[in-house]
Design a protein around this motif. Structure first.
Motif, PDB file in Angstrom:
ATOM      1  N   LEU A  98       0.693  -1.134   0.013  1.00 46.57           N
ATOM      2  CA  LEU A  98      -0.215  -0.002   0.276  1.00 46.57           C
ATOM      3  C   LEU A  98       0.895   1.339  -0.035  1.00 46.57           C
ATOM      4  CD1 LEU A  98      -2.764  -1.050   2.395  1.00 46.57           C
ATOM      5  CD2 LEU A  98      -2.808  -1.396   0.092  1.00 46.57           C
ATOM      6  N   GLY A  99       2.115   1.195   0.083  1.00 43.51           N
ATOM      7  CA  GLY A  99       3.000   2.289  -0.034  1.00 43.51           C
ATOM      8  C   GLY A  99       3.312   2.869   1.195  1.00 43.51           C
ATOM      9  N   GLU A 100       3.950   3.965   1.498  1.00 39.82           N
ATOM     10  CA  GLU A 100       4.271   4.479   2.903  1.00 39.82           C
ATOM     11  C   GLU A 100       3.161   5.248   3.542  1.00 39.82           C
ATOM     12  OE1 GLU A 100       8.076   6.490   2.319  1.00 39.82           O
ATOM     13  OE2 GLU A 100       9.179   4.484   2.750  1.00 39.82           O
ATOM     14  N   ARG A 101       2.928   5.170   4.809  1.00 39.55           N
ATOM     15  CA  ARG A 101       2.166   5.969   5.389  1.00 39.55           C
ATOM     16  C   ARG A 101       2.696   6.820   6.599  1.00 39.55           C
ATOM     17  NH1 ARG A 101      -3.644   2.777   5.610  1.00 39.55           N
ATOM     18  NH2 ARG A 101      -3.679   2.231   3.448  1.00 39.55           N
ATOM     19  N   THR A 102       2.487   7.714   6.789  1.00 39.96           N
ATOM     20  CA  THR A 102       2.775   8.688   8.153  1.00 39.96           C
ATOM     21  C   THR A 102       1.975   8.078   9.275  1.00 39.96           C
ATOM     22  OG1 THR A 102       3.701  10.416   6.560  1.00 39.96           O
ATOM     23  CG2 THR A 102       3.439  10.904   8.966  1.00 39.96           C
ATOM     24  N   LEU A 103       2.655   7.657  10.339  1.00 38.13           N
ATOM     25  CA  LEU A 103       1.838   7.118  11.337  1.00 38.13           C
ATOM     26  C   LEU A 103       2.190   8.114  12.655  1.00 38.13           C
ATOM     27  CD1 LEU A 103       2.261   3.250  10.862  1.00 38.13           C
ATOM     28  CD2 LEU A 103       0.252   4.739  10.222  1.00 38.13           C
ATOM     29  N   ARG A 104       1.096   8.465  13.508  1.00 41.58           N
ATOM     30  CA  ARG A 104       1.455   9.185  14.499  1.00 41.58           C
ATOM     31  C   ARG A 104       2.390   8.659  15.592  1.00 41.58           C
ATOM     32  NH1 ARG A 104      -1.107   9.728  19.682  1.00 41.58           N
ATOM     33  NH2 ARG A 104      -2.347   7.781  19.293  1.00 41.58           N
ATOM     34  N   GLY A 105       3.223   9.408  16.051  1.00 42.72           N
ATOM     35  CA  GLY A 105       4.441   8.815  16.894  1.00 42.72           C
ATOM     36  C   GLY A 105       5.458   8.224  16.308  1.00 42.72           C
ATOM     37  N   MET A 106       5.311   7.821  15.032  1.00 39.67           N
ATOM     38  CA  MET A 106       6.596   7.132  14.187  1.00 39.67           C
ATOM     39  C   MET A 106       7.510   8.320  13.464  1.00 39.67           C
ATOM     40  SD  MET A 106       6.254   3.908  14.639  1.00 39.67           S
ATOM     41  CE  MET A 106       5.078   3.630  15.747  1.00 39.67           C
ATOM     42  N   SER A 107       8.779   8.261  13.712  1.00 36.56           N
ATOM     43  CA  SER A 107       9.492   9.436  13.026  1.00 36.56           C
ATOM     44  C   SER A 107       9.732   9.367  11.621  1.00 36.56           C
ATOM     45  CB  SER A 107      10.907   9.252  13.830  1.00 36.56           C
ATOM     46  OG  SER A 107      11.573   8.020  13.540  1.00 36.56           O
ATOM     47  N   ARG A 108       9.372   8.367  11.072  1.00 41.18           N
ATOM     48  CA  ARG A 108       9.672   8.124   9.590  1.00 41.18           C
ATOM     49  C   ARG A 108       8.215   7.421   8.995  1.00 41.18           C
ATOM     50  NH1 ARG A 108      15.357   5.627  10.337  1.00 41.18           N
ATOM     51  NH2 ARG A 108      13.967   4.055  10.927  1.00 41.18           N
ATOM     52  N   PRO A 109       7.903   7.757   8.066  1.00 38.75           N
ATOM     53  CA  PRO A 109       7.016   6.857   7.062  1.00 38.75           C
ATOM     54  C   PRO A 109       7.195   5.544   7.243  1.00 38.75           C
ATOM     55  CG  PRO A 109       7.659   8.846   5.953  1.00 38.75           C
ATOM     56  CD  PRO A 109       8.322   8.590   6.882  1.00 38.75           C
ATOM     57  N   VAL A 110       6.155   4.677   7.116  1.00 41.65           N
ATOM     58  CA  VAL A 110       6.149   3.301   7.415  1.00 41.65           C
ATOM     59  C   VAL A 110       5.566   2.748   5.982  1.00 41.65           C
ATOM     60  CG1 VAL A 110       5.427   1.149   8.708  1.00 41.65           C
ATOM     61  CG2 VAL A 110       5.925   3.170   9.903  1.00 41.65           C
ATOM     62  N   ALA A 111       6.494   1.594   5.677  1.00 47.21           N
ATOM     63  CA  ALA A 111       5.802   0.864   4.302  1.00 47.21           C
ATOM     64  C   ALA A 111       4.742  -0.055   4.905  1.00 47.21           C
ATOM     65  CB  ALA A 111       6.843   0.310   3.557  1.00 47.21           C
ATOM     66  N   VAL A 112       3.683   0.009   4.536  1.00 46.27           N
ATOM     67  CA  VAL A 112       2.510  -0.723   4.868  1.00 46.27           C
ATOM     68  C   VAL A 112       1.897  -1.811   3.705  1.00 46.27           C
ATOM     69  CG1 VAL A 112      -0.126  -0.624   5.647  1.00 46.27           C
ATOM     70  CG2 VAL A 112       1.583   1.123   6.119  1.00 46.27           C
ATOM     71  N   VAL A 113       1.508  -3.077   4.147  1.00 44.82           N
ATOM     72  CA  VAL A 113       1.216  -4.021   3.472  1.00 44.82           C
ATOM     73  C   VAL A 113      -0.154  -4.337   3.988  1.00 44.82           C
ATOM     74  CG1 VAL A 113       1.642  -6.574   2.933  1.00 44.82           C
ATOM     75  CG2 VAL A 113       3.488  -4.788   2.976  1.00 44.82           C
ATOM     76  N   ASN A 114      -1.035  -4.766   2.951  1.00 43.96           N
ATOM     77  CA  ASN A 114      -2.342  -5.343   3.597  1.00 43.96           C
ATOM     78  C   ASN A 114      -2.435  -6.995   3.150  1.00 43.96           C
ATOM     79  OD1 ASN A 114      -5.217  -5.643   4.177  1.00 43.96           O
ATOM     80  ND2 ASN A 114      -5.678  -5.544   2.180  1.00 43.96           N
ATOM     81  N   LEU A 115      -2.604  -7.708   4.029  1.00 37.43           N
ATOM     82  CA  LEU A 115      -2.683  -9.319   4.022  1.00 37.43           C
ATOM     83  C   LEU A 115      -4.085  -9.644   3.659  1.00 37.43           C
ATOM     84  CD1 LEU A 115      -1.088 -10.592   7.288  1.00 37.43           C
ATOM     85  CD2 LEU A 115       0.197  -9.824   4.974  1.00 37.43           C
ATOM     86  N   ARG A 116      -4.096 -10.096   2.241  1.00 34.67           N
ATOM     87  CA  ARG A 116      -5.375 -10.544   1.515  1.00 34.67           C
ATOM     88  C   ARG A 116      -5.835 -11.783   2.089  1.00 34.67           C
ATOM     89  NH1 ARG A 116      -3.178  -9.109  -3.509  1.00 34.67           N
ATOM     90  NH2 ARG A 116      -3.369 -11.346  -3.954  1.00 34.67           N
ATOM     91  N   ALA A 117      -5.176 -13.005   1.818  1.00 36.34           N
ATOM     92  CA  ALA A 117      -5.455 -14.271   1.960  1.00 36.34           C
ATOM     93  C   ALA A 117      -4.325 -15.168   2.314  1.00 36.34           C
ATOM     94  CB  ALA A 117      -6.438 -14.639   0.681  1.00 36.34           C
ATOM     95  N   LEU A 118      -4.763 -16.257   2.822  1.00 37.13           N
ATOM     96  CA  LEU A 118      -3.389 -17.578   2.905  1.00 37.13           C
ATOM     97  C   LEU A 118      -3.445 -18.067   1.337  1.00 37.13           C
ATOM     98  CD1 LEU A 118      -4.906 -19.278   5.778  1.00 37.13           C
ATOM     99  CD2 LEU A 118      -2.759 -17.915   5.727  1.00 37.13           C
ATOM    100  N   ARG A 119      -2.161 -18.313   1.027  1.00 39.74           N
ATOM    101  CA  ARG A 119      -1.916 -19.145  -0.440  1.00 39.74           C
ATOM    102  C   ARG A 119      -2.357 -20.330  -0.219  1.00 39.74           C
ATOM    103  NH1 ARG A 119       1.435 -15.943  -3.203  1.00 39.74           N
ATOM    104  NH2 ARG A 119       2.850 -14.265  -2.332  1.00 39.74           N
ATOM    105  N   SER A 120      -2.914 -20.932  -1.187  1.00 42.50           N
ATOM    106  CA  SER A 120      -3.416 -22.148  -1.502  1.00 42.50           C
ATOM    107  C   SER A 120      -2.170 -23.107  -1.518  1.00 42.50           C
ATOM    108  CB  SER A 120      -4.207 -22.465  -2.732  1.00 42.50           C
ATOM    109  OG  SER A 120      -5.074 -21.401  -2.737  1.00 42.50           O
TER     110      SER A 120
END
Length: 120
Positions: A98-120
């Motif tokens: 999902l790209g980087e997001r600026t999160l409150r309390g974090m000094s740098r942006p965080v690269a964020v990932v969304n888990l969709r499903a388990l692999r078959s």
């Protein structure tokens, strides 16, 4: 526990799917159920925190803060995590970066990932 990241991801996906199955029945009763999760991997300090008359068992540390911030950012049916955790479980889950997001309390942006499903 050597497979803790995988277990956490599996649990989060199962919980998300279980809540999604319950949501239609609750909607008919006038309630909207949503479920978002934040997962992070790292070191935390765990134990009894407090004073003589009030102790609570808790976890503290940067990884706990990161998980809480990701949870706060997660929308319904999202399981947000850092790329560190995604790299540890990439062979068992499908995910979207999902790209980087600026999160409150974090000094740098965080690269964020969304888990969709388990692999078959």
């Amino acid at each position: 526990m050597p497979d803790a990241p995988e277990r956490a991801a599996r649990l989060a996906i199962e919980m998300r799917d279980a809540v999604a199955a319950l949501a239609p029945a609750w909607k008919r009763k006038g309630h909207v159920l949503g479920f978002g999760v934040g997962l992070a991997q790292g070191y935390a300090t765990m134990g009894a925190i407090g004073f003589l008359d009030r102790f609570e068992y808790t976890a503290i540390g940067a990884v706990v803060n990161l998980a809480a911030r990701l949870c706060g950012e997660a929308e319904d049916r999202e399981i947000l995590t850092s790329t560190r955790l995604a790299a540890a479980i990439g062979d068992v889950v499908e995910f979207d970066e999902l790209g980087e997001r600026t999160l409150r309390g974090m000094s740098r942006p965080v690269a964020v990932v969304n888990l969709r499903a388990l692999r078959s």
